[in-house]
Design a protein around this motif. Structure first.
Motif, PDB file in Angstrom:
ATOM      1  N   GLN A  17      10.251   4.820  -2.076  1.00  0.00           N
ATOM      2  CA  GLN A  17       9.378   4.540  -3.266  1.00  0.00           C
ATOM      3  C   GLN A  17       9.930   3.902  -4.277  1.00  0.00           C
ATOM      4  O   GLN A  17       9.563   3.169  -5.125  1.00  0.00           O
ATOM      5  N   VAL A  18      11.525   3.989  -4.229  1.00  0.00           N
ATOM      6  CA  VAL A  18      12.150   3.323  -5.428  1.00  0.00           C
ATOM      7  C   VAL A  18      12.109   1.832  -5.277  1.00  0.00           C
ATOM      8  O   VAL A  18      11.815   1.221  -6.480  1.00  0.00           O
ATOM      9  N   GLN A  19      12.460   1.242  -4.111  1.00  0.00           N
ATOM     10  CA  GLN A  19      12.132  -0.042  -3.957  1.00  0.00           C
ATOM     11  C   GLN A  19      10.889  -0.390  -3.975  1.00  0.00           C
ATOM     12  O   GLN A  19      10.382  -1.639  -4.494  1.00  0.00           O
ATOM     13  N   ALA A  20       9.832   0.254  -3.551  1.00  0.00           N
ATOM     14  CA  ALA A  20       8.323  -0.055  -3.693  1.00  0.00           C
ATOM     15  C   ALA A  20       7.862  -0.440  -5.230  1.00  0.00           C
ATOM     16  O   ALA A  20       7.107  -1.093  -5.584  1.00  0.00           O
ATOM     17  N   ILE A  21       8.620   0.701  -6.151  1.00  0.00           N
ATOM     18  CA  ILE A  21       8.157   0.362  -7.740  1.00  0.00           C
ATOM     19  C   ILE A  21       8.797  -0.524  -8.121  1.00  0.00           C
ATOM     20  O   ILE A  21       8.015  -1.464  -8.924  1.00  0.00           O
ATOM     21  N   GLY A  22      10.128  -1.077  -7.658  1.00  0.00           N
ATOM     22  CA  GLY A  22      10.684  -2.155  -8.230  1.00  0.00           C
ATOM     23  C   GLY A  22       9.847  -3.399  -7.619  1.00  0.00           C
ATOM     24  O   GLY A  22       9.918  -4.376  -8.567  1.00  0.00           O
ATOM     25  N   ALA A  23       9.480  -3.475  -6.490  1.00  0.00           N
ATOM     26  CA  ALA A  23       8.875  -4.687  -5.957  1.00  0.00           C
ATOM     27  C   ALA A  23       7.660  -4.710  -6.898  1.00  0.00           C
ATOM     28  O   ALA A  23       7.347  -5.970  -7.127  1.00  0.00           O
ATOM     29  N   ALA A  24       6.652  -3.772  -6.836  1.00  0.00           N
ATOM     30  CA  ALA A  24       5.491  -3.657  -7.458  1.00  0.00           C
ATOM     31  C   ALA A  24       5.645  -4.172  -8.962  1.00  0.00           C
ATOM     32  O   ALA A  24       4.937  -5.114  -9.263  1.00  0.00           O
ATOM     33  N   TYR A  25       6.680  -3.790  -9.798  1.00  0.00           N
ATOM     34  CA  TYR A  25       6.769  -4.058 -11.173  1.00  0.00           C
ATOM     35  C   TYR A  25       7.355  -5.678 -11.095  1.00  0.00           C
ATOM     36  O   TYR A  25       6.816  -6.288 -12.077  1.00  0.00           O
ATOM     37  N   LEU A  26       8.081  -6.093 -10.473  1.00  0.00           N
ATOM     38  CA  LEU A  26       8.598  -7.566 -10.427  1.00  0.00           C
ATOM     39  C   LEU A  26       7.380  -8.408 -10.113  1.00  0.00           C
ATOM     40  O   LEU A  26       7.321  -9.337 -11.044  1.00  0.00           O
ATOM     41  N   ILE A  27       6.686  -8.068  -9.236  1.00  0.00           N
ATOM     42  CA  ILE A  27       5.373  -8.898  -8.706  1.00  0.00           C
ATOM     43  C   ILE A  27       4.350  -8.763 -10.065  1.00  0.00           C
ATOM     44  O   ILE A  27       3.780  -9.838 -10.398  1.00  0.00           O
ATOM     45  N   PHE A  28       4.230  -7.476 -10.641  1.00  0.00           N
ATOM     46  CA  PHE A  28       3.405  -7.479 -11.672  1.00  0.00           C
ATOM     47  C   PHE A  28       3.841  -8.316 -12.827  1.00  0.00           C
ATOM     48  O   PHE A  28       2.844  -8.988 -13.592  1.00  0.00           O
ATOM     49  N   ILE A  29       5.062  -8.232 -13.325  1.00  0.00           N
ATOM     50  CA  ILE A  29       5.181  -9.141 -14.534  1.00  0.00           C
ATOM     51  C   ILE A  29       5.265 -10.555 -14.274  1.00  0.00           C
ATOM     52  O   ILE A  29       5.170 -11.305 -15.302  1.00  0.00           O
ATOM     53  N   ALA A  30       5.531 -10.953 -13.042  1.00  0.00           N
ATOM     54  CA  ALA A  30       5.496 -12.600 -12.608  1.00  0.00           C
ATOM     55  C   ALA A  30       3.748 -12.744 -12.752  1.00  0.00           C
ATOM     56  O   ALA A  30       3.558 -13.660 -13.354  1.00  0.00           O
ATOM     57  N   LEU A  31       3.100 -12.056 -12.160  1.00  0.00           N
ATOM     58  CA  LEU A  31       1.617 -12.369 -12.099  1.00  0.00           C
ATOM     59  C   LEU A  31       0.977 -12.323 -13.678  1.00  0.00           C
ATOM     60  O   LEU A  31       0.091 -12.975 -13.964  1.00  0.00           O
TER      61      LEU A  31
END
Length: 249
Positions: free
Chosen positions: A73-87
Protein backbone atom coordinates in the motif's frame (compact mmCIF):
# COMPACT_ATOMS: atom_id res chain seq x y z
CA UNK A 1 36.79 -11.17 3.57
CA UNK A 2 38.19 -13.35 0.79
CA UNK A 3 39.31 -11.67 -2.45
CA UNK A 4 36.68 -13.42 -4.60
CA UNK A 5 33.94 -12.42 -2.17
CA UNK A 6 35.28 -8.86 -2.04
CA UNK A 7 35.25 -8.63 -5.84
CA UNK A 8 31.71 -10.01 -5.96
CA UNK A 9 30.50 -7.45 -3.43
CA UNK A 10 32.42 -4.67 -5.21
CA UNK A 11 30.83 -5.51 -8.57
CA UNK A 12 27.31 -5.54 -7.08
CA UNK A 13 28.05 -2.23 -5.32
CA UNK A 14 29.06 -0.65 -8.63
CA UNK A 15 25.85 -1.85 -10.31
CA UNK A 16 23.81 -0.68 -7.30
CA UNK A 17 25.34 2.83 -7.42
CA UNK A 18 24.40 3.11 -11.11
CA UNK A 19 20.89 1.79 -10.35
CA UNK A 20 20.44 4.19 -7.42
CA UNK A 21 21.62 7.05 -9.64
CA UNK A 22 18.88 6.29 -12.17
CA UNK A 23 16.19 5.83 -9.50
CA UNK A 24 17.29 8.99 -7.69
CA UNK A 25 16.99 11.07 -10.87
CA UNK A 26 13.22 10.43 -10.63
CA UNK A 27 13.23 11.56 -7.01
CA UNK A 28 15.23 14.69 -7.84
CA UNK A 29 12.85 15.68 -10.64
CA UNK A 30 9.77 15.35 -8.43
CA UNK A 31 11.51 17.27 -5.63
CA UNK A 32 12.45 20.08 -8.04
CA UNK A 33 8.93 20.36 -9.49
CA UNK A 34 7.40 20.56 -6.01
CA UNK A 35 9.87 23.18 -4.74
CA UNK A 36 9.97 25.33 -7.89
CA UNK A 37 7.08 27.66 -6.93
CA UNK A 38 8.74 28.72 -3.65
CA UNK A 39 10.92 31.85 -3.23
CA UNK A 40 14.65 31.17 -3.71
CA UNK A 41 15.53 30.89 0.01
CA UNK A 42 12.59 28.60 0.85
CA UNK A 43 13.27 26.64 -2.33
CA UNK A 44 16.79 25.78 -1.17
CA UNK A 45 15.56 24.99 2.34
CA UNK A 46 12.78 22.73 1.02
CA UNK A 47 15.26 20.81 -1.15
CA UNK A 48 17.65 20.38 1.80
CA UNK A 49 14.79 19.15 4.00
CA UNK A 50 13.76 16.84 1.16
CA UNK A 51 17.30 15.43 1.07
CA UNK A 52 17.33 14.92 4.83
CA UNK A 53 13.95 13.17 4.72
CA UNK A 54 15.08 11.05 1.77
CA UNK A 55 18.13 9.95 3.78
CA UNK A 56 16.07 9.18 6.92
CA UNK A 57 13.44 7.24 4.98
CA UNK A 58 16.03 5.25 3.04
CA UNK A 59 17.98 4.29 6.16
CA UNK A 60 14.75 3.48 7.98
CA UNK A 61 13.58 1.39 5.04
CA UNK A 62 16.75 -0.71 5.19
CA UNK A 63 16.06 -1.61 8.84
CA UNK A 64 12.36 -2.43 8.33
CA UNK A 65 12.54 -3.78 4.78
CA UNK A 66 11.08 -7.15 5.78
CA UNK A 67 7.99 -5.30 6.99
CA UNK A 68 7.84 -2.84 4.08
CA UNK A 69 8.14 -5.65 1.57
CA UNK A 70 4.70 -6.85 2.64
CA UNK A 71 3.11 -3.38 2.74
CA UNK A 72 2.41 -2.80 -0.95
CA UNK A 73 0.00 0.00 0.00
CA UNK A 74 2.95 2.36 0.60
CA UNK A 75 4.01 2.15 -3.04
CA UNK A 76 0.36 2.30 -4.17
CA UNK A 77 -0.19 5.58 -2.28
CA UNK A 78 3.03 7.02 -3.70
CA UNK A 79 2.06 6.02 -7.25
CA UNK A 80 -1.46 7.45 -6.89
CA UNK A 81 -0.09 10.68 -5.45
CA UNK A 82 2.44 11.29 -8.23
CA UNK A 83 -0.15 10.53 -10.93
CA UNK A 84 -2.64 12.81 -9.15
CA UNK A 85 -0.35 15.85 -8.97
CA UNK A 86 0.66 15.36 -12.62
CA UNK A 87 -2.97 15.14 -13.80
CA UNK A 88 -3.98 18.05 -11.59
CA UNK A 89 -1.35 20.24 -13.20
CA UNK A 90 -1.99 19.07 -16.77
CA UNK A 91 -5.80 19.28 -16.61
CA UNK A 92 -6.14 22.57 -14.77
CA UNK A 93 -7.05 25.68 -16.73
CA UNK A 94 -5.22 29.00 -16.56
CA UNK A 95 -4.12 29.46 -13.00
CA UNK A 96 -3.30 32.76 -11.35
CA UNK A 97 0.48 32.99 -10.93
CA UNK A 98 0.15 34.69 -7.53
CA UNK A 99 -1.92 31.81 -6.24
CA UNK A 100 0.99 29.47 -6.84
CA UNK A 101 3.27 31.72 -4.76
CA UNK A 102 0.87 31.59 -1.80
CA UNK A 103 1.02 27.81 -1.60
CA UNK A 104 2.15 26.81 1.90
CA UNK A 105 5.83 26.12 2.46
CA UNK A 106 4.89 23.50 5.06
CA UNK A 107 2.48 21.87 2.61
CA UNK A 108 5.27 21.68 0.02
CA UNK A 109 7.60 20.00 2.55
CA UNK A 110 4.80 17.55 3.46
CA UNK A 111 4.31 16.74 -0.25
CA UNK A 112 8.06 16.19 -0.65
CA UNK A 113 8.04 13.91 2.42
CA UNK A 114 5.23 11.76 0.98
CA UNK A 115 7.03 11.43 -2.35
CA UNK A 116 10.30 10.62 -0.54
CA UNK A 117 8.63 7.77 1.36
CA UNK A 118 7.40 6.20 -1.89
CA UNK A 119 10.80 6.59 -3.56
CA UNK A 120 12.63 5.23 -0.49
CA UNK A 121 10.57 2.04 -0.57
CA UNK A 122 11.07 1.65 -4.34
CA UNK A 123 14.80 2.32 -4.06
CA UNK A 124 15.52 0.00 -1.14
CA UNK A 125 13.38 -2.84 -2.51
CA UNK A 126 15.38 -2.63 -5.75
CA UNK A 127 18.64 -2.60 -3.77
CA UNK A 128 17.64 -5.59 -1.62
CA UNK A 129 16.58 -7.56 -4.71
CA UNK A 130 20.06 -6.95 -6.16
CA UNK A 131 22.06 -7.65 -2.99
CA UNK A 132 20.06 -10.49 -1.41
CA UNK A 133 21.67 -13.14 -3.66
CA UNK A 134 25.16 -12.31 -2.38
CA UNK A 135 26.70 -14.88 -0.02
CA UNK A 136 26.67 -14.07 3.70
CA UNK A 137 29.87 -12.99 5.42
CA UNK A 138 31.35 -13.38 8.90
CA UNK A 139 30.75 -9.68 9.69
CA UNK A 140 27.60 -10.35 11.71
CA UNK A 141 24.18 -8.75 11.25
CA UNK A 142 22.80 -5.20 11.22
CA UNK A 143 19.05 -4.69 11.32
CA UNK A 144 18.42 -8.38 10.70
CA UNK A 145 20.60 -8.33 7.58
CA UNK A 146 24.16 -9.47 6.90
CA UNK A 147 26.41 -6.51 7.82
CA UNK A 148 28.26 -6.54 4.48
CA UNK A 149 24.97 -6.49 2.55
CA UNK A 150 23.70 -3.67 4.78
CA UNK A 151 26.84 -1.62 4.10
CA UNK A 152 26.53 -2.16 0.32
CA UNK A 153 22.87 -1.02 0.38
CA UNK A 154 23.80 1.95 2.61
CA UNK A 155 26.58 3.06 0.23
CA UNK A 156 24.18 2.74 -2.70
CA UNK A 157 21.60 4.87 -0.85
CA UNK A 158 24.22 7.55 -0.11
CA UNK A 159 25.24 7.59 -3.79
CA UNK A 160 21.58 8.07 -4.70
CA UNK A 161 21.28 11.01 -2.30
CA UNK A 162 24.33 12.67 -3.87
CA UNK A 163 22.61 12.37 -7.27
CA UNK A 164 19.42 13.90 -5.80
CA UNK A 165 21.38 16.80 -4.28
CA UNK A 166 22.96 17.90 -7.54
CA UNK A 167 20.18 16.85 -9.91
CA UNK A 168 17.43 18.63 -7.94
CA UNK A 169 19.34 21.93 -8.05
CA UNK A 170 19.92 21.47 -11.78
CA UNK A 171 16.24 20.71 -12.46
CA UNK A 172 15.08 23.77 -10.47
CA UNK A 173 17.40 26.07 -12.45
CA UNK A 174 16.26 24.47 -15.72
CA UNK A 175 12.56 24.87 -14.87
CA UNK A 176 13.15 28.48 -13.81
CA UNK A 177 14.99 29.24 -17.04
CA UNK A 178 12.41 27.44 -19.21
CA UNK A 179 9.03 27.70 -17.40
CA UNK A 180 7.17 26.04 -20.28
CA UNK A 181 9.27 22.94 -19.63
CA UNK A 182 7.17 22.34 -16.51
CA UNK A 183 4.47 20.60 -18.57
CA UNK A 184 7.01 18.02 -19.73
CA UNK A 185 8.31 17.77 -16.15
CA UNK A 186 4.79 17.00 -14.93
CA UNK A 187 4.40 14.36 -17.64
CA UNK A 188 7.62 12.81 -16.35
CA UNK A 189 6.30 12.92 -12.78
CA UNK A 190 3.13 11.15 -13.92
CA UNK A 191 5.16 8.56 -15.82
CA UNK A 192 7.28 7.93 -12.72
CA UNK A 193 3.97 7.39 -10.90
CA UNK A 194 3.08 4.78 -13.53
CA UNK A 195 6.40 3.06 -12.84
CA UNK A 196 5.60 2.88 -9.11
CA UNK A 197 2.12 1.60 -10.01
CA UNK A 198 3.65 -1.18 -12.11
CA UNK A 199 5.85 -2.20 -9.19
CA UNK A 200 2.79 -2.20 -6.92
CA UNK A 201 0.81 -4.41 -9.32
CA UNK A 202 3.79 -6.80 -9.52
CA UNK A 203 4.01 -7.08 -5.73
CA UNK A 204 3.80 -10.73 -4.53
CA UNK A 205 0.70 -9.87 -2.47
CA UNK A 206 -1.15 -8.75 -5.61
CA UNK A 207 0.69 -10.42 -8.49
CA UNK A 208 -1.53 -8.74 -11.10
CA UNK A 209 1.49 -8.22 -13.35
CA UNK A 210 4.48 -10.53 -13.58
CA UNK A 211 7.37 -9.41 -11.36
CA UNK A 212 9.82 -10.70 -13.96
CA UNK A 213 8.24 -8.41 -16.58
CA UNK A 214 8.47 -5.31 -14.36
CA UNK A 215 12.10 -6.07 -13.51
CA UNK A 216 12.93 -7.27 -17.03
CA UNK A 217 14.48 -5.51 -20.04
CA UNK A 218 11.23 -4.98 -22.01
CA UNK A 219 9.47 -2.81 -19.41
CA UNK A 220 12.68 -0.99 -18.44
CA UNK A 221 13.38 -0.21 -22.11
CA UNK A 222 9.81 1.10 -22.54
CA UNK A 223 10.07 3.18 -19.36
CA UNK A 224 13.37 4.88 -20.23
CA UNK A 225 12.42 5.32 -23.91
CA UNK A 226 9.24 7.18 -22.90
CA UNK A 227 11.21 9.23 -20.34
CA UNK A 228 13.67 10.22 -23.07
CA UNK A 229 10.92 11.07 -25.57
CA UNK A 230 9.08 13.27 -23.04
CA UNK A 231 12.32 15.00 -22.03
CA UNK A 232 13.42 15.65 -25.64
CA UNK A 233 9.93 16.70 -26.72
CA UNK A 234 9.64 19.08 -23.77
CA UNK A 235 13.07 20.58 -24.45
CA UNK A 236 12.51 21.27 -28.14
CA UNK A 237 8.96 22.58 -27.62
CA UNK A 238 9.79 24.78 -24.63
CA UNK A 239 10.94 28.38 -24.84
CA UNK A 240 13.63 30.07 -22.81
CA UNK A 241 12.43 32.87 -20.54
CA UNK A 242 13.25 36.31 -21.95
CA UNK A 243 14.81 39.13 -19.94
CA UNK A 244 11.46 40.98 -19.93
CA UNK A 245 9.69 37.91 -18.50
CA UNK A 246 12.43 37.52 -15.89
CA UNK A 247 11.94 41.13 -14.69
CA UNK A 248 8.16 40.70 -14.56
CA UNK A 249 8.60 37.46 -12.62
Amino acid sequence: MELTLLLEYGWVLLILILLEGLLSADNALVLAVMAKHLPAEQQKRAINIGLLLAFIFRIGAIFIISFLYNVWQVQAIGAAYLIFIALKHLLKKHDDGKEKKVRSYRMTVAQIALADIAFAVDSILAAVALVIALPDTAMGNIGGMDAAKFIVILLGAIAGLIVIRFAAGFFVKLLTKRPSLETAAMLLVGWVGVKLLMHTLAHPALHIISHDFVEGPIWNTIFWAVMLLIALGGWFLSKEKTEVQSKEH
